[in-house]
Design a protein around this motif. Structure first.
Motif, PDB file in Angstrom:
ATOM      1  N   ARG A 144       0.829  -1.213   0.000  1.00  0.00           N
ATOM      2  CA  ARG A 144       0.000   0.000   0.000  1.00  0.00           C
ATOM      3  C   ARG A 144       0.859   1.258   0.000  1.00  0.00           C
ATOM      4  O   ARG A 144       0.377   2.320  -0.385  1.00  0.00           O
ATOM      5  N   GLN A 145       2.105   1.159   0.434  1.00  0.00           N
ATOM      6  CA  GLN A 145       2.948   2.353   0.495  1.00  0.00           C
ATOM      7  C   GLN A 145       3.417   2.737  -0.901  1.00  0.00           C
ATOM      8  O   GLN A 145       3.557   1.896  -1.792  1.00  0.00           O
ATOM      9  N   SER A 146       3.661   4.013  -1.091  1.00  0.00           N
ATOM     10  CA  SER A 146       4.047   4.513  -2.416  1.00  0.00           C
ATOM     11  C   SER A 146       5.553   4.468  -2.640  1.00  0.00           C
ATOM     12  O   SER A 146       6.016   4.677  -3.765  1.00  0.00           O
ATOM     13  N   THR A 147       6.314   4.199  -1.587  1.00  0.00           N
ATOM     14  CA  THR A 147       7.773   4.167  -1.687  1.00  0.00           C
ATOM     15  C   THR A 147       8.274   2.730  -1.816  1.00  0.00           C
ATOM     16  O   THR A 147       7.610   1.785  -1.384  1.00  0.00           O
ATOM     17  N   VAL A 148       9.449   2.576  -2.395  1.00  0.00           N
ATOM     18  CA  VAL A 148      10.044   1.241  -2.536  1.00  0.00           C
ATOM     19  C   VAL A 148      10.338   0.647  -1.171  1.00  0.00           C
ATOM     20  O   VAL A 148      10.037  -0.519  -0.890  1.00  0.00           O
ATOM     21  N   ILE A 149      10.945   1.442  -0.305  1.00  0.00           N
ATOM     22  CA  ILE A 149      11.298   0.987   1.039  1.00  0.00           C
ATOM     23  C   ILE A 149      11.068   2.131   2.010  1.00  0.00           C
ATOM     24  O   ILE A 149      11.347   3.287   1.697  1.00  0.00           O
ATOM     25  N   GLU A 150      10.536   1.824   3.158  1.00  0.00           N
ATOM     26  CA  GLU A 150      10.184   2.842   4.146  1.00  0.00           C
ATOM     27  C   GLU A 150      10.798   2.458   5.496  1.00  0.00           C
ATOM     28  O   GLU A 150      10.632   1.333   5.963  1.00  0.00           O
ATOM     29  N   LEU A 173       7.199  -2.886  -6.282  1.00  0.00           N
ATOM     30  CA  LEU A 173       8.255  -1.951  -6.671  1.00  0.00           C
ATOM     31  C   LEU A 173       9.644  -2.534  -6.418  1.00  0.00           C
ATOM     32  O   LEU A 173      10.575  -2.318  -7.206  1.00  0.00           O
ATOM     33  N   TRP A 174       9.780  -3.259  -5.338  1.00  0.00           N
ATOM     34  CA  TRP A 174      11.064  -3.846  -4.946  1.00  0.00           C
ATOM     35  C   TRP A 174      11.635  -4.742  -6.048  1.00  0.00           C
ATOM     36  O   TRP A 174      12.833  -4.748  -6.314  1.00  0.00           O
ATOM     37  N   GLN A 175      10.758  -5.478  -6.708  1.00  0.00           N
ATOM     38  CA  GLN A 175      11.209  -6.428  -7.722  1.00  0.00           C
ATOM     39  C   GLN A 175      11.691  -5.747  -9.007  1.00  0.00           C
ATOM     40  O   GLN A 175      12.269  -6.401  -9.876  1.00  0.00           O
ATOM     41  N   GLY A 228       7.591   6.882  -9.427  1.00  0.00           N
ATOM     42  CA  GLY A 228       6.803   7.835 -10.202  1.00  0.00           C
ATOM     43  C   GLY A 228       7.047   9.275  -9.821  1.00  0.00           C
ATOM     44  O   GLY A 228       6.188  10.142 -10.057  1.00  0.00           O
ATOM     45  N   ARG A 229       8.221   9.552  -9.249  1.00  0.00           N
ATOM     46  CA  ARG A 229       8.569  10.929  -8.900  1.00  0.00           C
ATOM     47  C   ARG A 229       9.254  11.611 -10.077  1.00  0.00           C
ATOM     48  O   ARG A 229       9.805  10.967 -10.955  1.00  0.00           O
ATOM     49  N   GLY A 230       9.280  12.932 -10.051  1.00  0.00           N
ATOM     50  CA  GLY A 230       9.882  13.669 -11.150  1.00  0.00           C
ATOM     51  C   GLY A 230      11.393  13.559 -11.205  1.00  0.00           C
ATOM     52  O   GLY A 230      11.996  13.735 -12.257  1.00  0.00           O
ATOM     53  N   GLY A 231      12.006  13.272 -10.088  1.00  0.00           N
ATOM     54  CA  GLY A 231      13.462  13.170 -10.029  1.00  0.00           C
ATOM     55  C   GLY A 231      13.903  13.000  -8.595  1.00  0.00           C
ATOM     56  O   GLY A 231      13.079  12.846  -7.681  1.00  0.00           O
ATOM     57  N   MET A 232      15.209  13.022  -8.371  1.00  0.00           N
ATOM     58  CA  MET A 232      15.756  12.844  -7.042  1.00  0.00           C
ATOM     59  C   MET A 232      15.507  14.082  -6.183  1.00  0.00           C
ATOM     60  O   MET A 232      15.495  15.206  -6.688  1.00  0.00           O
ATOM     61  N   ASN A 233      15.314  13.850  -4.886  1.00  0.00           N
ATOM     62  CA  ASN A 233      15.207  14.977  -3.974  1.00  0.00           C
ATOM     63  C   ASN A 233      16.605  15.474  -3.598  1.00  0.00           C
ATOM     64  O   ASN A 233      17.610  14.928  -4.045  1.00  0.00           O
TER      65      ASN A 233
END
Length: 203
Positions: free
Chosen positions: A30-36, A55-57, A170-175
């Motif tokens: 359910r989380q939007s990040t690869v790893i939290e 996402l991890w795979q 799905g982010r625009g780029g690195m923070n």
């Protein structure tokens, strides 16, 4: 497709011994990040690292390893109860606030509470700031070397993971922090000696 239980077992074997008793690995699609990796709470006996399995795979095994090690190394480096200046000030502030509450002293409560907030804020910044993440990268590379990676390969795979994660999420780029980490790792790749090819046991 990789079996989740097999992957969790592999990741547990990958992490340093100091983390195995403190960290639990969870799957949360359910989380939007690869790893939290939530900020650890001092009253918790173990701390979660959650992974979005889908996402991890999308990462290679080596990218997963270094990304996971970064999170583990950051988590076990957090020292909320370490007797340092700001931790001590925060503890004194908490005690002072409790004392002033019993004394019903409004000015004292505000002063003690403000002291606690300032010290706690400094503890938070120290443990979550850019330098803490850069330090975690360094430790992750050292741990990876003990797991069969060469220094150069470990740095390269971590860099690839940092650059790949924003696309997967799905982010625009690195923070900003990711850009700093990426730049430091690129610099390290340019100066690190190239040892013999790593014998990566996970592939």
């Amino acid at each position: 497709m990789v079996n989740t239980n097999a992957e969790i077992t592999r990741l547990k074997d990958l992490m340093p011994a100091s983390g195995r008793m403190k960290i639990r690995i969870m799957i949360d699609d359910r989380q939007s990040t690869v790893i939290e990796t939530p900020f650890p709470r001092p009253w918790q006996r173990s701390h979660p690292i959650s992974i979005n399995w889908q996402l991890w795979q999308e990462l290679s095994v080596s990218q997963r390893d270094l990304l996971f090690l970064h999170n583990v190394c950051w988590l076990i480096s957090v020292r909320l109860l370490k007797p340092e200046l700001y931790q001590g000030i925060a503890a004194v502030g908490v005690l002072g606030t409790v004392f002033e509450l019993f004394q019903a002293d409004a000015v004292g409560i505000l002063a003690a509470g403000g002291l606690t907030a300032i010290a706690a804020s400094q503890v938070w910044r120290t443990n979550t700031g850019n330098q803490a993440k850069l330090d975690a990268d360094d430790v992750a590379v050292r741990v990876a070397q003990r797991r069969g990676y060469s220094e150069r390969d470990a740095v390269r795979h971590l860099l690839e993971a940092i650059e790949t994660v924003p696309r997967i999420e799905g982010r625009g780029g690195m923070n900003y922090t990711e850009l700093l980490r990426s730049q430091k790792l690129k610099s390290r790749l340019g100066t690190a000696n190239t040892p013999p090819a790593a014998r990566i046991r996970t592939q």
